[in-house]
Design an enzyme around this catalytic site. Structure first.
Site, PDB file in Angstrom:
ATOM      1  CD  GLU A  35       1.715   0.723   5.054  1.00  0.00           C
ATOM      2  OE1 GLU A  35       2.821   1.101   5.474  1.00  0.00           O
ATOM      3  OE2 GLU A  35       1.594  -0.045   4.093  1.00  0.00           O
ATOM      4  CE1 TYR A 118       5.347   4.138   2.721  1.00  0.00           C
ATOM      5  CE2 TYR A 118       4.507   3.833   4.945  1.00  0.00           C
ATOM      6  CZ  TYR A 118       4.891   3.310   3.727  1.00  0.00           C
ATOM      7  OH  TYR A 118       4.791   1.971   3.514  1.00  0.00           O
ATOM      8  CG  ASP A 136       9.055   3.808   3.351  1.00  0.00           C
ATOM      9  OD1 ASP A 136       9.578   3.685   2.224  1.00  0.00           O
ATOM     10  OD2 ASP A 136       8.730   2.838   4.052  1.00  0.00           O
TER      11      ASP A 136
END
Ligand code: SF4
Length: 339
Positions: A35, A118, A136
């Site tokens: 991520e 996020y 996001d």
């Protein structure tokens, strides 16, 4: 919020999702690394970096101990180097505060450096099975279209509103739902150009599609124009190695290696003058050309002087060294090397 789209979205994701390396390893550490790497960076760029990173630093303990120079090298070319620094800081925190185990609770993840709403949502839901949204820019765009919502997605209040609206409709498997929304945004409801509504699994319940407003959504207030910076960069090589120095510990590309540079665009005469001020003697012709590098908020417009030079360290300015292969040179400078 109407939850009609949840089932078809998850069904489509289970059948069609791309087979990406981080989708095969749902452990918190692996999800976290992927991520962070995927922020502002394309999937195809991230894949080799992710594989190499996990091979060399397979867990939090290894990341917390990695040498800074090596970490920069593993990140070289990915950009936004503060992400790598924050990963290491967070890993040290996890070693001290969580006994080396990355926490999977949203609130605890939010206490770690470099982890925002996020990323905490993505890690907690995908790796921890927690029912929490991960919103996001991608998800905001998709939701604006799905809900036919014309609020400005650049406004933080819109993001909070979307998070709140998603909470009650999240299925138990929130990780799959969040991944599915992201996949839809990446493959079907795309950011640049027209979305592929004709193949969209949630077309039948998409507000924008039904109302004919797809072309107007999302609404996003324009960003400030990027600041232009002009500079002259020197790609000086001696015995096959380039000369460089460390950047300041704060600001853009903080603490990374750079090529010698001066502010402004120098004329050919001024370039020759600058070399002699530095005590650098070229051994052949100077090669002069232009290069550009774009950061999020700044554009560097560069005139580059490339030259082979005599190795006479005693005359060089303090801090200059011959860069070694193990040292990471940011892309902004790498583009200045002669092709
Ligand atoms: Fe996006 Fe079109 Fe699907 Fe609506 S129908 S979610 S606009 S791709």
């Amino acid at each position: 919020m109407n939850s009609e789209f949840v089932e078809p979205l998850i069904h489509w994701y289970r059948a069609q999702a791309r087979d990406l390396p981080w989708r095969r390893n749902k452990q918190g550490y692996a999800v976290w690394i992927s991520e962070i790497m995927l922020q502002q960076t394309r999937v195809s760029t991230v894949i080799p970096y992710y594989i190499r990173f996990l091979e060399e630093l397979p867990n939090v303990a290894a990341l917390s101990r990695v040498d800074d120079e090596r970490l920069q090298k593993l990140w070289e070319g990915l950009g936004y180097y503060s992400r790598a620094r924050n990963l290491k800081r967070a890993a040290s925190d996890v070693m001290m505060r969580f006994d080396g185990q990355l926490p999977l609770r949203y609130e605890e993840l939010m206490t770690l450096p470099g982890i925002g709403e996020y990323t905490a949502g993505a890690v907690a839901s995908i790796a921890g099975g927690v029912r929490v949204p991960a919103v996001d820019g991608n998800v905001l765009r998709v939701m604006a279209r799905l809900l036919n919502d014309s609020r400005d997605i650049a406004n933080p209040k819109t993001k909070q509103a979307v998070r709140s609206a998603l909470l009650p409709i999240l299925p138990d498997d929130a990780g799959t739902f969040n991944s599915a929304l992201m996949e839809l945004g990446a493959m079907i409801c795309v950011p640049n150009g027209a979305p592929h509504c004709e193949t969209c699994p949630v077309q039948a319940c998409c507000g924008a599609y039904l109302m004919g407003t797809v072309g107007q959504l999302p609404v996003k207030s324009s960003k400030k124009a990027r600041r232009m910076v002009e500079k002259t960069v020197f790609a000086l090589s001696a015995q096959g190695q380039y000369i460089g120095s460390k950047r300041a510990e704060t600001g853009l590309l903080a603490g990374l290696w750079q090529l010698p540079e001066v502010d402004g665009i120098l004329s050919d005469e001024a370039i020759a003058g600058q070399l002699s001020i530095w005590g650098v003697r070229p051994t052949g012709d100077l090669l002069i050309y232009a290069r550009k590098h774009i950061f999020t908020h700044i554009e560097w417009h560069m005139r580059v002087c490339a030259a082979e030079v005599e190795t006479d360290l005693s005359h060089w300015p303090e801090g200059w060294i011959m860069l070694e292969e193990r040292m990471a040179l940011p892309t902004a400078y790498r583009v200045c090397l002669p092709r």
